[in-house]
Design a protein around this motif. Sequence first.
Motif, PDB file in Angstrom:
ATOM      1  N   ARG A   1       0.864  -1.185   0.000  1.00 20.50           N
ATOM      2  CA  ARG A   1       0.000   0.000   0.000  1.00 20.50           C
ATOM      3  C   ARG A   1       0.895   1.228   0.000  1.00 20.50           C
ATOM      4  N   ASN A   2       0.701   2.087  -0.994  1.00 19.90           N
ATOM      5  CA  ASN A   2       1.487   3.315  -1.139  1.00 19.90           C
ATOM      6  C   ASN A   2       2.994   3.034  -1.159  1.00 19.90           C
TER       7      ASN A   2
ATOM      8  N   SER B   1      -4.039   1.844  -2.632  1.00 13.93           N
ATOM      9  CA  SER B   1      -3.014   2.891  -2.558  1.00 13.93           C
ATOM     10  C   SER B   1      -3.564   4.214  -3.078  1.00 13.93           C
ATOM     11  N   THR B   2      -3.102   5.298  -2.468  1.00 13.53           N
ATOM     12  CA  THR B   2      -3.514   6.636  -2.901  1.00 13.53           C
ATOM     13  C   THR B   2      -2.409   7.357  -3.660  1.00 13.53           C
ATOM     14  N   ASP B   3      -1.267   6.688  -3.861  1.00 14.75           N
ATOM     15  CA  ASP B   3      -0.141   7.325  -4.546  1.00 14.75           C
ATOM     16  C   ASP B   3       0.069   6.797  -5.966  1.00 14.75           C
TER      17      ASP B   3
ATOM     18  N   ARG C   1       0.926  -9.384 -12.226  1.00 15.66           N
ATOM     19  CA  ARG C   1      -0.491  -9.056 -12.110  1.00 15.66           C
ATOM     20  C   ARG C   1      -0.733  -8.175 -10.892  1.00 15.66           C
ATOM     21  N   VAL C   2      -1.748  -7.329 -10.982  1.00 21.13           N
ATOM     22  CA  VAL C   2      -2.161  -6.475  -9.868  1.00 21.13           C
ATOM     23  C   VAL C   2      -3.524  -6.948  -9.388  1.00 21.13           C
ATOM     24  N   LEU C   3      -3.634  -7.189  -8.074  1.00 18.23           N
ATOM     25  CA  LEU C   3      -4.885  -7.618  -7.454  1.00 18.23           C
ATOM     26  C   LEU C   3      -5.317  -6.570  -6.434  1.00 18.23           C
ATOM     27  N   ASP C   4      -6.608  -6.484  -6.200  1.00 25.10           N
ATOM     28  CA  ASP C   4      -7.146  -5.499  -5.257  1.00 25.10           C
ATOM     29  C   ASP C   4      -7.299  -6.106  -3.867  1.00 25.10           C
ATOM     30  N   ASN C   5      -6.960  -5.299  -2.865  1.00 28.72           N
ATOM     31  CA  ASN C   5      -7.107  -5.706  -1.468  1.00 28.72           C
ATOM     32  C   ASN C   5      -7.893  -4.623  -0.735  1.00 28.72           C
ATOM     33  N   PRO C   6      -9.229  -4.636  -0.822  1.00 24.77           N
ATOM     34  CA  PRO C   6     -10.036  -3.582  -0.202  1.00 24.77           C
ATOM     35  C   PRO C   6      -9.937  -3.541   1.315  1.00 24.77           C
ATOM     36  N   LYS C   7      -9.521  -4.639   1.936  1.00 28.69           N
ATOM     37  CA  LYS C   7      -9.386  -4.645   3.397  1.00 28.69           C
ATOM     38  C   LYS C   7      -8.100  -3.977   3.867  1.00 28.69           C
ATOM     39  N   ARG C   8      -7.140  -3.821   2.944  1.00 34.73           N
ATOM     40  CA  ARG C   8      -5.898  -3.068   3.161  1.00 34.73           C
ATOM     41  C   ARG C   8      -4.863  -3.757   4.034  1.00 34.73           C
TER      42      ARG C   8
END
Length: 355
Positions: free
Chosen positions: A12-13, A44-46, A64-71
């Motif tokens: 993240r970031n 990520s916000t950056d 590959r890029v995967l999403d992790n909404p729980k962070r």
Amino acid sequence: MLPYLSVILSVRNERKMLPGLIDQLLEQNYPVELYEILVVDGESTDGTADLVKRRYTDRRVRVRVLDNPKRSVAAGRNTGIRAASGDAMVFLSGHCTIPSKELLADTAEILETTGAGCLCRPQPLLGHAETRMGEAIARARSCHMGRGTMPPELAGFVDPPGFAGTFLRSVFEEVGFFDESFDACAGLDFNERLRKAGVRAYCDPRLAVYEQPPQKLHRLLAEMFRHGRGASRWMRKHPECASVAEVAPLGILLAVLLALFAWSQLPHLMAAIVFAPLLLFFAAVLIVSMQISATHGFRSGWRAPAVFATIYLGQGIGLLYEYAFPSDAGKRRKVAPVATVTQATESLGEAERAA
């Protein structure tokens, strides 16, 4: 036959350091068709995710890029496991560097020759420190008083400790995924479950990666606070793992609070008696700081007392906060059932290989 490896980066970031890490992975002396890189991005916000998609789409190694909404790191790792195609999973942070181009080749060779279910590695804070405070934090954390994890110096079988980083797919089928109720110390919890399940762990210095230290004291404080909360949950879940060393930061925090109360409410003589035990801690900090000065220079040594205070007070506050206000997530402690893990890893793994 060489195993197919899935390198999972829960980030993240990490826009600044992540490209360098991915480049080092792409330069590994390992067949390009036998490994993949999964970047699990925690919203990520950056622009981390966009950068990876733009820069690493058409490479010989699949990225590959995967999403992790729980962070959280635990949720990111679980997301990576579910999507991975590998026979083994190699977990790395987004702010580390790889000193050897043989990391993946050594990983494969050690897995094959030892028969271990998981591999452990040294993770010294030797990554690039952008500030002098970052240098001081790295020096302080690397010594015993800095509460850093000290792996064995020689290769051999060990109990699964907190620095395990590579796992066979079969391990997750046996013990389940990472417990997502942990924000920090999820690795300690998972490795304790491995130990109880009898999974063999092997540590080898050839697998070392260099972690970047926090660059500012407030970032170190936040990290130590999270670690303190995680350690509290870990000891609540595994009470047999509780020790004096684990609760020492809480003891020091309470001693400081008691001393402050004594100086404000009691006669000076009684306050001095209450304060006396803290002098041993202060003396230890002074001695270790002088040793750091002698070994690494004065600019690290004179900052070391502030670093040690941040480490112990941050962890102590985290422990106290979690004991006083246990989180709902910490009470639930849900882990994916083994049957679910087996079905998910088999079906997703086969699908990804076919793709």
